[in-house]
Design a protein around this motif. Structure first.
Motif, PDB file in Angstrom:
ATOM      1  N   ASP A 157       4.220 -14.811   1.577  1.00 46.13           N
ATOM      2  CA  ASP A 157       4.082 -13.344   1.691  1.00 46.13           C
ATOM      3  C   ASP A 157       4.387 -12.866   3.098  1.00 46.13           C
ATOM      4  N   TYR A 158       4.860 -13.842   4.078  1.00 38.71           N
ATOM      5  CA  TYR A 158       4.769 -13.291   5.434  1.00 38.71           C
ATOM      6  C   TYR A 158       6.414 -12.934   5.482  1.00 38.71           C
ATOM      7  N   LYS A 159       6.561 -11.618   5.961  1.00 41.66           N
ATOM      8  CA  LYS A 159       7.788 -11.180   6.175  1.00 41.66           C
ATOM      9  C   LYS A 159       7.842 -10.314   7.401  1.00 41.66           C
ATOM     10  N   PRO A 160       8.265 -10.735   8.555  1.00 37.10           N
ATOM     11  CA  PRO A 160       8.213 -10.011   9.871  1.00 37.10           C
ATOM     12  C   PRO A 160       8.823  -8.440   9.776  1.00 37.10           C
ATOM     13  N   ILE A 161       8.420  -7.607  10.336  1.00 41.25           N
ATOM     14  CA  ILE A 161       8.956  -6.229  10.681  1.00 41.25           C
ATOM     15  C   ILE A 161      10.260  -6.462  11.162  1.00 41.25           C
ATOM     16  N   GLU A 179       5.499  -7.304   8.064  1.00 49.03           N
ATOM     17  CA  GLU A 179       5.679  -6.038   7.347  1.00 49.03           C
ATOM     18  C   GLU A 179       4.755  -5.988   6.292  1.00 49.03           C
ATOM     19  N   LEU A 180       3.693  -5.075   6.325  1.00 52.46           N
ATOM     20  CA  LEU A 180       2.643  -4.892   5.344  1.00 52.46           C
ATOM     21  C   LEU A 180       3.154  -3.469   4.585  1.00 52.46           C
ATOM     22  N   PRO A 181       2.515  -3.697   3.375  1.00 47.85           N
ATOM     23  CA  PRO A 181       2.977  -2.282   2.576  1.00 47.85           C
ATOM     24  C   PRO A 181       1.914  -1.079   3.141  1.00 47.85           C
ATOM     25  N   MET A 182       2.665   0.066   2.904  1.00 53.52           N
ATOM     26  CA  MET A 182       1.846   1.323   3.539  1.00 53.52           C
ATOM     27  C   MET A 182       0.938   1.756   2.457  1.00 53.52           C
ATOM     28  N   ALA A 236      -6.089   5.132  -1.329  1.00 53.51           N
ATOM     29  CA  ALA A 236      -5.421   4.550  -2.516  1.00 53.51           C
ATOM     30  C   ALA A 236      -6.298   3.299  -2.804  1.00 53.51           C
ATOM     31  N   LYS A 237      -7.038   2.761  -2.088  1.00 49.48           N
ATOM     32  CA  LYS A 237      -7.837   1.576  -2.246  1.00 49.48           C
ATOM     33  C   LYS A 237      -9.150   1.868  -3.064  1.00 49.48           C
ATOM     34  N   ASP A 238      -9.506   0.780  -4.203  1.00 46.58           N
ATOM     35  CA  ASP A 238     -10.627   1.046  -4.758  1.00 46.58           C
ATOM     36  C   ASP A 238     -12.018   1.389  -3.903  1.00 46.58           C
ATOM     37  N   HIS A 285      -2.481  -3.107   9.202  1.00 45.29           N
ATOM     38  CA  HIS A 285      -1.011  -2.426   9.432  1.00 45.29           C
ATOM     39  C   HIS A 285      -0.873  -2.334  10.617  1.00 45.29           C
ATOM     40  N   ILE A 286       0.368  -1.955  10.976  1.00 44.63           N
ATOM     41  CA  ILE A 286       0.773  -1.619  12.271  1.00 44.63           C
ATOM     42  C   ILE A 286       0.442  -0.442  12.550  1.00 44.63           C
ATOM     43  N   TRP A 287       0.167   0.227  11.616  1.00 43.40           N
ATOM     44  CA  TRP A 287      -0.046   2.001  11.562  1.00 43.40           C
ATOM     45  C   TRP A 287      -1.401   2.204  11.238  1.00 43.40           C
ATOM     46  N   ALA A 288      -2.278   1.292  11.236  1.00 47.00           N
ATOM     47  CA  ALA A 288      -3.566   1.145  10.616  1.00 47.00           C
ATOM     48  C   ALA A 288      -4.229   2.444  11.170  1.00 47.00           C
ATOM     49  N   ASN A 289      -4.337   2.874  12.367  1.00 43.97           N
ATOM     50  CA  ASN A 289      -4.943   3.991  13.258  1.00 43.97           C
ATOM     51  C   ASN A 289      -4.521   5.304  12.268  1.00 43.97           C
TER      52      ASN A 289
END
Length: 174
Positions: free
Chosen positions: A59-63, A75-78, A83-85, A104-108
């Motif tokens: 599952d790991y793929k770097p940005i 690199e996590l899905p946006m 959208a989460k339950d 996520h890198i843009w979690a904020n």
């Protein structure tokens, strides 16, 4: 201002002068553990980075390294929080996150009170296009039909002074 000075005096009495607490906070901080390292180039580095972010190797793929300095961050899905339950038993329901879940890198930006990345459409996309074309076509049709029937205020032609015409005189009409 005097209350600030009093607070500073009190805080210097309570806080030790040798800096032991400051050293321990800086030494055992978790921020350093999650700071991105260099971009992984070998399989061993990728496996180590996947373990660091609690992901399996598949599952790991770097940005991608584009010069922004994001390093080995995954690199996590946006996926926005909306959208989460809502009914899933989250460990942190206020953020819709689980313990040890990589952020996520843009979690904020992806919180519930901020940007909704992929909102579901209320209607299919063809409805939006047909509405747009219908409204614009209606305006163009009204313009073309009414183009020949100009509505203007009736006004006499403007009289400008010239050398050959006399528009007024100061002579008496007797």
């Amino acid at each position: 201002m005097s209350s600030l000075a009093k607070f500073c005096k009190i805080s210097t009495r309570l806080w030790p002068q040798n800096g032991v607490y400051t050293y321990n906070i800086a030494k055992y901080s978790m921020i350093r553990d999650y700071k991105p390292a260099q971009y992984p180039t070998t399989e061993e580095e990728r496996a180590k980075a996947a373990e660091k972010y609690n992901l399996i190797r598949e599952d790991y793929k770097p940005i991608p390294d584009d010069g922004n300095g994001l390093g080995d961050y995954p690199e996590l899905p946006m996926v926005s929080a909306e959208a989460k339950d809502d009914y899933y038993p989250w460990d942190f329901p206020e953020h819709k996150r689980n313990f040890n879940e990589p952020m996520h890198i843009w979690a904020n930006m992806l919180g519930e009170d901020r940007y909704y990345h992929n909102p579901p459409l209320r209607y299919p996309m063809y409805v939006y296009w047909l509405t747009f074309i219908g409204v614009m076509g209606g305006f163009v049709g009204i313009f073309l039909v009414c183009e020949n029937y100009k509505y203007v205020q009736p006004v006499v032609k403007k009289q400008y002074p010239s050398t050959n015409k006399t528009h007024y005189t100061f002579e008496s009409l007797k």
